[in-house]
Design a protein around this motif. Structure first.
Motif, short mmCIF file in Angstrom:
data_model
loop_
_atom_site.label_atom_id
_atom_site.label_comp_id
_atom_site.label_asym_id
_atom_site.label_seq_id
_atom_site.Cartn_x
_atom_site.Cartn_y
_atom_site.Cartn_z
N LEU A 282 0.80 -1.22 0.00
CA LEU A 282 0.00 0.00 0.00
C LEU A 282 0.84 1.28 0.00
CD1 LEU A 282 -2.76 -1.05 2.57
CD2 LEU A 282 -3.04 -0.78 0.10
N GLN A 283 2.14 1.16 0.26
CA GLN A 283 3.00 2.34 0.29
C GLN A 283 3.11 2.94 -1.11
OE1 GLN A 283 4.47 3.55 3.12
NE2 GLN A 283 3.72 1.90 4.41
N ILE A 284 3.03 4.26 -1.22
CA ILE A 284 3.18 4.93 -2.51
C ILE A 284 4.56 4.63 -3.09
CG2 ILE A 284 3.36 7.19 -3.64
CD1 ILE A 284 1.23 8.22 -1.76
N GLY A 285 4.56 4.14 -4.30
CA GLY A 285 5.82 3.81 -4.96
C GLY A 285 6.47 2.55 -4.45
N GLY A 286 5.80 1.83 -3.54
CA GLY A 286 6.37 0.59 -3.01
C GLY A 286 7.60 0.82 -2.15
N LYS A 287 7.78 2.04 -1.67
CA LYS A 287 8.95 2.33 -0.85
C LYS A 287 8.78 1.79 0.58
CE LYS A 287 10.08 6.60 -3.35
NZ LYS A 287 10.31 8.07 -3.22
N GLU A 288 9.91 1.54 1.22
CA GLU A 288 9.90 1.09 2.60
C GLU A 288 9.47 2.24 3.52
OE1 GLU A 288 10.36 -1.86 3.85
OE2 GLU A 288 10.90 -2.87 1.98
N ALA A 289 8.69 1.91 4.55
CA ALA A 289 8.29 2.93 5.53
C ALA A 289 9.52 3.41 6.29
CB ALA A 289 7.25 2.35 6.48
N ALA A 290 9.56 4.69 6.58
CA ALA A 290 10.67 5.26 7.34
C ALA A 290 10.46 5.01 8.83
CB ALA A 290 10.79 6.76 7.06
N VAL A 291 11.47 4.43 9.49
CA VAL A 291 11.38 4.08 10.91
C VAL A 291 12.33 4.97 11.70
CG1 VAL A 291 11.62 2.26 12.63
CG2 VAL A 291 10.84 1.69 10.31
N HIS A 292 11.82 5.59 12.77
CA HIS A 292 12.62 6.42 13.65
C HIS A 292 12.53 5.85 15.07
CE1 HIS A 292 12.97 9.53 10.53
NE2 HIS A 292 11.68 9.29 10.29
N ARG A 293 13.68 5.62 15.67
CA ARG A 293 13.74 5.10 17.03
C ARG A 293 14.38 6.16 17.92
NH1 ARG A 293 15.82 1.84 13.27
NH2 ARG A 293 14.58 0.00 12.68
N ALA A 294 13.79 6.41 19.06
CA ALA A 294 14.31 7.46 19.94
C ALA A 294 14.19 7.01 21.39
CB ALA A 294 13.55 8.76 19.73
N ILE A 295 15.08 7.53 22.22
CA ILE A 295 15.00 7.26 23.65
C ILE A 295 14.48 8.52 24.34
CG2 ILE A 295 17.41 7.93 24.03
CD1 ILE A 295 17.48 5.79 26.27
N GLU A 296 13.54 8.35 25.23
CA GLU A 296 12.95 9.50 25.92
C GLU A 296 13.92 10.03 26.97
OE1 GLU A 296 9.08 8.68 27.45
OE2 GLU A 296 8.40 7.67 25.63
N ARG A 297 14.02 11.36 27.04
CA ARG A 297 14.85 11.99 28.05
C ARG A 297 14.06 13.10 28.74
NH1 ARG A 297 18.49 8.54 29.58
NH2 ARG A 297 20.13 8.08 28.05
N GLN A 298 14.26 13.24 30.04
CA GLN A 298 13.61 14.29 30.80
C GLN A 298 14.49 15.55 30.77
OE1 GLN A 298 10.56 13.87 32.04
NE2 GLN A 298 10.58 11.77 31.21
N VAL A 299 13.84 16.69 30.70
CA VAL A 299 14.62 17.94 30.64
C VAL A 299 15.32 18.23 31.96
CG1 VAL A 299 13.19 18.96 28.84
CG2 VAL A 299 12.55 19.27 31.24
N SER A 300 14.89 17.57 33.04
CA SER A 300 15.54 17.78 34.33
C SER A 300 16.85 17.02 34.45
CB SER A 300 14.60 17.36 35.47
OG SER A 300 14.26 15.99 35.34
N VAL A 301 17.15 16.17 33.46
CA VAL A 301 18.39 15.39 33.47
C VAL A 301 19.41 16.08 32.57
CG1 VAL A 301 19.46 13.17 32.98
CG2 VAL A 301 17.13 13.27 33.90
#
Length: 556
Positions: free
Chosen positions: A517-536
């Motif tokens: 179903l992706q337009i152009g048959g391209k791979e979906a872009a995956v972003h992985r992130a780690i949560e950080r608190q602003v107090s740290v």
């Protein structure tokens, strides 16, 4: 846990029968003997309770004391079996039951038992059985290849239910000939064979790349998997309803022998023998029935047989009539419970199969425990016949429930892990316990494919949550009509790795459907992130990897 590599996974190495595999054959035989011993002990305990002059509700509580531990401990036992060496779990459980059974026999021999002390011993034996059962049933996948796994499961189920049927009959004869203490001693001796086989078995254990889950986390993961698996949820509901009514055939049978047909231990043994004979016939014809009928139809036939047999047993006052009634009960018992067991195992991947089985057992034995207690109270106040009629009515009501929630058809869909996922390379150094981890996946979908996309994502959501994701959401970008964002989180990086390794081959159509179903048959872009608190805040530099909590001034 690291799984044993099943025998015969190589091409052209599939054996024609599970019994051609030595370890399966040895474990099956010794487990059958162990089950015989446990059920012989149960008969001795029921008759000993009557011999101690206990009221009917206490007699029925013998069954409750043996099934209640399964309801209380099975999930923990399943988590242990999925995360640790199943061979050692089985050894521990069988050794514990040997010690308790031997002690029970000694107390009985010296006349030290009271009704409540007897219930304590049977409860402890039930605890050992609760620890053993998930590991034993799940270990079949460590012994045979998947191609013959359904056959192996059927043989295991047949052996368990045949022992459950014939064992009480043998127990009745042993109690009649030598007394309850002999039945207790039989159980102690019966477990030694399986202990010996487990001591000699050295499965080829593949090293696990991941550490075991913590016990609490593993239990929650099992509950989550079952909760997000509609087919398994239906099995649990049906098993609980079945157990509530079916338990009458075991819990009230001593009272049937004494009060309805005016007999003693020999009559009890003959009724149990009829139950066992019916179970053998049910097991014999089960394969032919499964080839001709759908899974749900087999379960309904079994339920109808046991409901009819229990109702007719409540009406009969003659042993010659009650015996064929109990044969119907035995046949229905094996057909229905083996169907539930096969359905659970075939619907569960290896990483969670013991926990799924444990939850199934909790539902089934929980229904039995509650049913034994309530039906015992009913027999105490209104008589045995009325209690049996109510049990039969409950089973018929479960047939009505099946019209709304039928069992899924057992199939051979592969639940092996999906290959191809590799741990991604990271620009930031993190530890396995680092987290929480937030994952976003960008999908580009054309307007005409939105309905198809939402349908696939609905299933994607179920699988994500089933395998450990949290807070799953789907967002549509307001500035880019083609952009859809899938977002979820996991507690730690290790949990993220587990989550991705839990996807199975059966889940592949979801991934393939999204890709198409992706337009152009391209791979979906995956972003992985780690949560950080602003107090740290970093104490020196970002490269130092030494962080200080600004609110508490503590190093983390």
């Amino acid at each position: 846990m690291a799984e044993a590599m099943p025998h015969g996974d190589q091409p052209n190495a599939t054996p024609p029968s599970p019994f051609s595999i030595g370890i399966f054959r040895a474990v099956w035989i010794t487990t059958l003997l162990s089950n015989f011993g446990g059920l012989i002990q149960a008969v001795g305990a029921s008759w000993m309770m009557m011999s101690l002059g206990a009221p009917p509700k206490m007699v029925a509580m013998v069954q409750t004391s043996m099934t209640l531990p399964v309801m209380l401990l099975a999930l923990m036992a399943g988590a242990i079996a999925d995360n640790f060496n199943r061979r050692k779990v089985i050894l521990t459980a069988q050794s514990f039951m040997f010690v308790v059974s031997t002690t029970l026999a000694l107390f009985g021999w010296f006349g030290l038992l009271s009704p409540w002390l007897l219930l304590t011993f049977t409860f402890l034996i039930g605890c050992g059985s609760a620890l053993n059962s998930p590991a034993w049933q799940a270990s079949v996948g460590d012994m045979v290849p998947r191609s013959i796994l359904p056959s192996a499961i059927a043989f295991n189920s047949m052996g368990f239910n045949t022992a459950r049927s014939v064992g009480p009959a043998i127990g009745g004869l042993i109690v009649a000939a030598a007394g309850p203490v002999a039945a207790f001693l039989c159980n102690a001796v019966a477990v030694t064979g399986l202990i010996g086989v487990m001591l000699r078995w050295r499965p080829n254990i593949a090293p696990s790349p991941l550490p075991p889950e913590r016990l609490g986390t593993a239990m929650l993961a099992g509950v989550r998997y079952v909760a997000m698996s509609p087919s398994i949820r239906v099995i649990l509901l049906r098993a609980a309803l079945f157990g509530f009514g079916a338990t009458a055939s075991q819990a009230l049978l001593p009272l049937v022998a004494r009060d309805l047909v005016a007999g003693g231990p020999l009559t009890f043994g003959l009724l149990l023998g009829s139950f066992g004979g019916g179970a053998i016939l049910g097991a014999y014809f089960s394969r032919a029935l499964r080839q001709r009928l759908r899974t749900e139809a087999v379960a309904r036939v079994g339920t109808l047989l046991i409901a009819t047999g229990i109702a007719l047993t409540g009406s009969s006052r003659f042993l010659i009539l009650s015996m064929p009634c109990m044969a119907l009960v035995g046949a229905g018992w094996v057909l229905t419970l083996s169907t539930f067991n096969i359905s659970v195992q075939m619907a569960s991947p290896r990483w969670v199969v013991a926990r799924a089985l444990s939850l199934y057992q909790m539902a089934n034995f929980g229904g039995m425990a509650i049913g034994s207690w309530l039906l015992g109270l009913c027999a105490n106040h209104f008589g045995v016949s009325i209690a049996l009629y109510l049990a039969a009515a409950g089973l018929l009501a479960s047939l009505l429930v099946s019209l709304r929630w039928p069992l899924a058809q057992v199939n051979a869909a592969s639940l092996d892990p999906m290959k191809g996922w590799e741990t991604p390379e990271l620009a930031v150094d993190i530890q396995p316990r680092s987290g929480p981890i937030s994952v976003t996946i960008e999908h580009r979908i054309a307007e005409e494919n939105i309905l198809k996309f939402l349908a696939v994502m609905n299933e994607r959501r179920r699988v994500r949550l089933r395998d450990g994701a949290r807070h799953w959401t789907l967002l549509r970008d307001l500035g880019d009509r083609e952009l859809w964002i899938e977002r979820y989180s996991v507690p730690t990086w290790l949990d993220y790795v587990r989550h991705n390794q839990r996807r199975t081959v059966a889940d592949a159509p979801i991934t393939d459907g999204l890709h198409a179903l992706q337009i152009g048959g391209k791979e979906a872009a995956v972003h992985r992130a780690i949560e950080r608190q602003v107090s740290v805040l970093p104490s020196a530099s970002l490269e130092s990897h030494i962080w200080v909590d600004a609110t508490t001034n503590t190093t983390i």
